[in-house]
Scaffold this motif. Structure first.
Motif, PDB file in Angstrom:
ATOM      1  N   ASP A  27       0.836  -1.201   0.000  1.00  0.00           N
ATOM      2  CA  ASP A  27       0.000   0.000   0.000  1.00  0.00           C
ATOM      3  C   ASP A  27       0.868   1.247   0.000  1.00  0.00           C
ATOM      4  O   ASP A  27       2.097   1.172  -0.109  1.00  0.00           O
ATOM      5  CB  ASP A  27      -0.976  -0.013   1.183  1.00  0.00           C
ATOM      6  CG  ASP A  27      -0.282  -0.130   2.534  1.00  0.00           C
ATOM      7  OD1 ASP A  27       0.802   0.472   2.723  1.00  0.00           O
ATOM      8  OD2 ASP A  27      -0.819  -0.815   3.435  1.00  0.00           O
ATOM      9  N   PHE A  28       0.216   2.411   0.140  1.00  0.00           N
ATOM     10  CA  PHE A  28       0.910   3.702   0.091  1.00  0.00           C
ATOM     11  C   PHE A  28       1.481   4.106   1.454  1.00  0.00           C
ATOM     12  O   PHE A  28       1.809   5.269   1.656  1.00  0.00           O
ATOM     13  CB  PHE A  28      -0.054   4.801  -0.377  1.00  0.00           C
ATOM     14  CG  PHE A  28      -0.560   4.657  -1.779  1.00  0.00           C
ATOM     15  CD1 PHE A  28       0.221   4.099  -2.778  1.00  0.00           C
ATOM     16  CD2 PHE A  28      -1.844   5.102  -2.128  1.00  0.00           C
ATOM     17  CE1 PHE A  28      -0.242   3.972  -4.084  1.00  0.00           C
ATOM     18  CE2 PHE A  28      -2.326   4.994  -3.425  1.00  0.00           C
ATOM     19  CZ  PHE A  28      -1.531   4.424  -4.399  1.00  0.00           C
ATOM     20  N   GLY A  29       1.603   3.187   2.362  1.00  0.00           N
ATOM     21  CA  GLY A  29       2.017   3.497   3.719  1.00  0.00           C
ATOM     22  C   GLY A  29       3.493   3.303   4.004  1.00  0.00           C
ATOM     23  O   GLY A  29       4.339   3.420   3.100  1.00  0.00           O
ATOM     24  N   ASP A  78      -2.151   1.751   8.347  1.00  0.00           N
ATOM     25  CA  ASP A  78      -1.252   2.373   9.324  1.00  0.00           C
ATOM     26  C   ASP A  78      -1.386   3.891   9.284  1.00  0.00           C
ATOM     27  O   ASP A  78      -1.395   4.550  10.329  1.00  0.00           O
ATOM     28  CB  ASP A  78       0.198   1.960   9.040  1.00  0.00           C
ATOM     29  CG  ASP A  78       0.409   0.462   9.164  1.00  0.00           C
ATOM     30  OD1 ASP A  78      -0.095  -0.122  10.146  1.00  0.00           O
ATOM     31  OD2 ASP A  78       1.055  -0.122   8.283  1.00  0.00           O
ATOM     32  N   LEU A  79      -1.497   4.447   8.079  1.00  0.00           N
ATOM     33  CA  LEU A  79      -1.689   5.895   7.968  1.00  0.00           C
ATOM     34  C   LEU A  79      -3.091   6.302   8.405  1.00  0.00           C
ATOM     35  O   LEU A  79      -3.281   7.372   8.982  1.00  0.00           O
ATOM     36  CB  LEU A  79      -1.424   6.352   6.533  1.00  0.00           C
ATOM     37  CG  LEU A  79       0.009   6.150   6.009  1.00  0.00           C
ATOM     38  CD1 LEU A  79       0.144   6.689   4.584  1.00  0.00           C
ATOM     39  CD2 LEU A  79       1.029   6.806   6.917  1.00  0.00           C
ATOM     40  N   LEU A  80      -4.077   5.450   8.142  1.00  0.00           N
ATOM     41  CA  LEU A  80      -5.433   5.725   8.601  1.00  0.00           C
ATOM     42  C   LEU A  80      -5.496   5.826  10.122  1.00  0.00           C
ATOM     43  O   LEU A  80      -6.149   6.711  10.676  1.00  0.00           O
ATOM     44  CB  LEU A  80      -6.395   4.619   8.144  1.00  0.00           C
ATOM     45  CG  LEU A  80      -6.959   4.648   6.730  1.00  0.00           C
ATOM     46  CD1 LEU A  80      -7.882   3.455   6.530  1.00  0.00           C
ATOM     47  CD2 LEU A  80      -7.680   5.943   6.439  1.00  0.00           C
ATOM     48  N   GLN A  89      -4.289  -1.473  17.283  1.00  0.00           N
ATOM     49  CA  GLN A  89      -4.798  -2.801  17.609  1.00  0.00           C
ATOM     50  C   GLN A  89      -6.172  -3.055  16.977  1.00  0.00           C
ATOM     51  O   GLN A  89      -6.562  -4.200  16.761  1.00  0.00           O
ATOM     52  CB  GLN A  89      -4.897  -2.981  19.127  1.00  0.00           C
ATOM     53  CG  GLN A  89      -3.554  -3.175  19.818  1.00  0.00           C
ATOM     54  CD  GLN A  89      -2.698  -1.913  19.830  1.00  0.00           C
ATOM     55  OE1 GLN A  89      -3.229  -0.817  20.017  1.00  0.00           O
ATOM     56  NE2 GLN A  89      -1.401  -2.069  19.631  1.00  0.00           N
ATOM     57  N   ALA A  90      -6.889  -1.972  16.664  1.00  0.00           N
ATOM     58  CA  ALA A  90      -8.219  -2.129  16.066  1.00  0.00           C
ATOM     59  C   ALA A  90      -8.143  -2.787  14.693  1.00  0.00           C
ATOM     60  O   ALA A  90      -9.124  -3.394  14.234  1.00  0.00           O
ATOM     61  CB  ALA A  90      -8.894  -0.764  15.950  1.00  0.00           C
ATOM     62  N   PHE A  91      -6.986  -2.681  14.051  1.00  0.00           N
ATOM     63  CA  PHE A  91      -6.820  -3.260  12.722  1.00  0.00           C
ATOM     64  C   PHE A  91      -6.065  -4.584  12.753  1.00  0.00           C
ATOM     65  O   PHE A  91      -5.876  -5.209  11.696  1.00  0.00           O
ATOM     66  CB  PHE A  91      -6.092  -2.282  11.801  1.00  0.00           C
ATOM     67  CG  PHE A  91      -6.896  -1.053  11.450  1.00  0.00           C
ATOM     68  CD1 PHE A  91      -8.278  -1.074  11.470  1.00  0.00           C
ATOM     69  CD2 PHE A  91      -6.257   0.131  11.091  1.00  0.00           C
ATOM     70  CE1 PHE A  91      -9.025   0.053  11.147  1.00  0.00           C
ATOM     71  CE2 PHE A  91      -6.993   1.268  10.761  1.00  0.00           C
ATOM     72  CZ  PHE A  91      -8.379   1.227  10.789  1.00  0.00           C
ATOM     73  N   ASN A  92      -5.618  -5.022  13.936  1.00  0.00           N
ATOM     74  CA  ASN A  92      -4.833  -6.249  14.013  1.00  0.00           C
ATOM     75  C   ASN A  92      -5.598  -7.468  13.515  1.00  0.00           C
ATOM     76  O   ASN A  92      -5.007  -8.426  13.001  1.00  0.00           O
ATOM     77  CB  ASN A  92      -4.366  -6.503  15.451  1.00  0.00           C
ATOM     78  CG  ASN A  92      -3.236  -5.574  15.859  1.00  0.00           C
ATOM     79  OD1 ASN A  92      -2.754  -4.777  15.046  1.00  0.00           O
ATOM     80  ND2 ASN A  92      -2.811  -5.661  17.106  1.00  0.00           N
ATOM     81  N   LYS A  93      -6.908  -7.463  13.665  1.00  0.00           N
ATOM     82  CA  LYS A  93      -7.704  -8.621  13.237  1.00  0.00           C
ATOM     83  C   LYS A  93      -7.695  -8.796  11.718  1.00  0.00           C
ATOM     84  O   LYS A  93      -8.145  -9.835  11.210  1.00  0.00           O
ATOM     85  CB  LYS A  93      -9.135  -8.499  13.750  1.00  0.00           C
ATOM     86  CG  LYS A  93      -9.889  -7.270  13.267  1.00  0.00           C
ATOM     87  CD  LYS A  93     -11.267  -7.202  13.918  1.00  0.00           C
ATOM     88  CE  LYS A  93     -12.000  -5.911  13.546  1.00  0.00           C
ATOM     89  NZ  LYS A  93     -13.322  -5.828  14.225  1.00  0.00           N
ATOM     90  N   MET A 113     -11.940  -1.512   7.226  1.00  0.00           N
ATOM     91  CA  MET A 113     -11.066  -0.561   7.915  1.00  0.00           C
ATOM     92  C   MET A 113     -11.407   0.879   7.512  1.00  0.00           C
ATOM     93  O   MET A 113     -11.378   1.789   8.331  1.00  0.00           O
ATOM     94  CB  MET A 113      -9.600  -0.889   7.618  1.00  0.00           C
ATOM     95  CG  MET A 113      -9.120  -2.165   8.309  1.00  0.00           C
ATOM     96  SD  MET A 113      -7.360  -2.532   8.027  1.00  0.00           S
ATOM     97  CE  MET A 113      -7.456  -3.463   6.501  1.00  0.00           C
ATOM     98  N   LEU A 114     -11.744   1.055   6.231  1.00  0.00           N
ATOM     99  CA  LEU A 114     -12.104   2.390   5.758  1.00  0.00           C
ATOM    100  C   LEU A 114     -13.411   2.871   6.393  1.00  0.00           C
ATOM    101  O   LEU A 114     -13.561   4.053   6.704  1.00  0.00           O
ATOM    102  CB  LEU A 114     -12.225   2.381   4.234  1.00  0.00           C
ATOM    103  CG  LEU A 114     -10.887   2.420   3.487  1.00  0.00           C
ATOM    104  CD1 LEU A 114     -11.047   1.970   2.047  1.00  0.00           C
ATOM    105  CD2 LEU A 114     -10.283   3.818   3.548  1.00  0.00           C
TER     106      LEU A 114
END
Length: 491
Positions: A27-29, A78-80, A89-93, A113-114
């Motif tokens: 991605d762009f991150g 990660d940028l979000l 941690q909210a995105f770890n899943k 995620m978006l």
């Protein structure tokens, strides 16, 4: 400076999706920023990627729903999380590690995620400025994405474009606003990435497929730009390739042809908008199938194959003379190239392409190293090629002996080939990232003319990312006089 022409540089061909992240797709991150750092340390000055438009589950970047817009999966979670103060941690899943990119799964995960970020988003001056700058396409594109989800892909069953916005339901309006947010996020992240690359003296190279899909925002919004049946808006003809040594019946690509006469009347405004848009996010654009501006092989949609097709004249120099604002151009001039294509390329001083893997044959082959010249871009291979070592392995013993003799090598590895390539007169050399690792055919990115799961889905493993020998590339770059100081990158 090189006595043949001028400053010479090099770079890497690596599509964004091929980078390693914890989310199963590049991605762009941060991983892209790290890739730029490594290229900079190795004295590279170009990073070429493939088209970034929205794709189906195959991930084919040359089959997108518009000449504009960006696929959701390029957005960095990660940028979000930083932008909207979301706990990482909210995105770890959504972490998962796969050998190849699963485009269906990563697209679904990115959507979730978006939506988490969208709940925290509030329109702001930066957002409003983006909508203003991209007003030529952004509303139509987000309408198209919305209706595709709610009404199916066949835009002929939708309201006319001029009536589309008024026909939206409340639920569609919410989807439409979400897509506006997604595109704003995509291009904000890409713009920041380009800015960082430029600070590191690296130019970002994008890719422009010359044709667009029939089921695209572009045809729905601008049917008069294309050669269609005036009443039904069906395609009469489709683009393709003439019969040749690879296919006795030619190829049918399923994309509509342009109505060049109509486009000439408004001074190619659609192309002006398209190229200006790309210039905002890329320094250079490789135009795929450049010969289509001179002539395109077309056949009737109802024909069983392309063998009975014909050449359809393009606009030639007239198009480029009417462009107001476009980025630097690399002309993809591979395949069946006629003198008029070469003349068009040279009239505007566009560098053409040379491919190291195409060099077998006699002295008339333009890809023989002896036929390289300064104003060209030389590739170790393209996205449609095998890797260098995969290609070499599949040569016949006779071909291998001839190649070794021509190149003055005995038991070559990938670094031997890259050293030879970097020392050619070409203004720019671009190396597939797979070739920096000496990977075999298992790392091939695409097999043209086929539909298979391995197409477009290859990506670097975390281990491979760490094993790229950037220091050796730096030394070879210096030795080949392709290392220049800031401000000297060739234009």
């Amino acid at each position: 400076m090189d006595k043949v022409g001028g400053i010479k540089n090099s770079g890497v061909l690596c599509h964004v999706t091929s980078l390693s992240t914890s989310y199963g797709v590049g991605d762009f991150g941060p991983v892209a920023y790290e890739f730029i750092d490594r290229m900079s340390e190795a004295h590279q000055h170009y990073w070429q990627i493939l088209p970034i438009g929205n794709t189906n589950d195959s991930g084919c970047p040359y089959a997108t729903d518009s000449a504009f817009g960006c696929a959701d999966y390029y957005i960095s979670p990660d940028l979000l999380s930083k932008e909207y103060d979301i706990s990482p941690q909210a995105f770890n899943k959504y972490f998962f590690n796969s050998e190849r990119v699963d485009f269906k799964k990563v697209a679904e995960n990115k959507q979730k995620m978006l939506h988490t970020a969208y709940e925290k988003f509030l329109p702001n001056p930066k957002y409003e400025a983006f909508l203003k700058e991209e007003e030529s396409w952004i509303a139509a594109y987000c309408l198209f994405r919305t209706f595709t989800e709610t009404r199916g892909f066949d835009w002929k069953k939708w309201p006319h474009f001029s009536d589309a916005e008024a026909s939206m339901t409340a639920a569609e309006k919410e989807k439409y606003n979400f897509h506006l947010f997604v595109q704003y996020t995509c291009f904000t992240q890409l713009a920041e990435l380009k800015k960082y690359a430029n600070k590191k003296n690296i130019k970002l190279v994008g890719d422009l497929p010359i044709f667009v899909s029939y089921y695209s925002m572009d045809v729905w919004k601008n049917p008069s730009q294309f050669y269609l049946d005036k009443e039904t808006l069906d395609m009469k003809y489709e683009t393709g390739a003439a019969p040749d040594g690879f296919s006795a019946t030619g190829q049918k690509w399923g994309t509509p042809i342009y109505d060049w006469e109509y486009q000439k009347k408004d001074n190619y405004e659609w192309w002006n908008v398209r190229l200006s848009f790309l210039k905002r996010y890329f320094d250079i654009i490789r135009i795929d199938h450049f010969r289509g501006f001179c002539a395109t092989w077309i056949s009737e949609v109802t024909a069983p194959d392309a063998s009975g097709g014909q050449w359809y004249p393009g606009p030639g120099a007239d198009l480029f003379k009417n462009l107001r604002n476009y980025p630097e151009v690399i002309a993809e001039d591979l395949g069946y190239i006629t003198p008029d294509v070469e003349a068009l390329r040279d009239e505007f001083n566009f560098p053409g392409m040379k491919v190291f893997q195409f060099q077998l044959g006699d002295s008339t082959n333009p890809h023989k190293l002896q036929n390289y010249y300064y104003n060209c871009v030389a590739y170790s291979g393209t996205h449609d090629c095998d890797t260098l070592m995969g290609w070499y392995k599949h040569l016949t013993p006779s071909e291998r002996d001839t190649l070794n003799k021509d190149l003055h090598v005995q038991f070559p590895n990938h670094w031997d080939f890259l050293d030879i390539l970097l020392k050619t007169p070409a203004k720019i050399v671009l190396i597939q990232v797979q070739d920096l690792l000496g990977l075999g055919s298992e790392a091939r990115f695409n097999y043209p003319g086929t539909v298979q799961e391995t197409n477009w889905s290859w990506k670097l493993s975390f281990k491979e990312t760490k094993h790229i020998d950037w220091e050796r590339l730096r030394r070879l770059t210096i030795d080949s006089n392709r290392s220049v100081t800031k401000g000297q990158v060739c234009g």
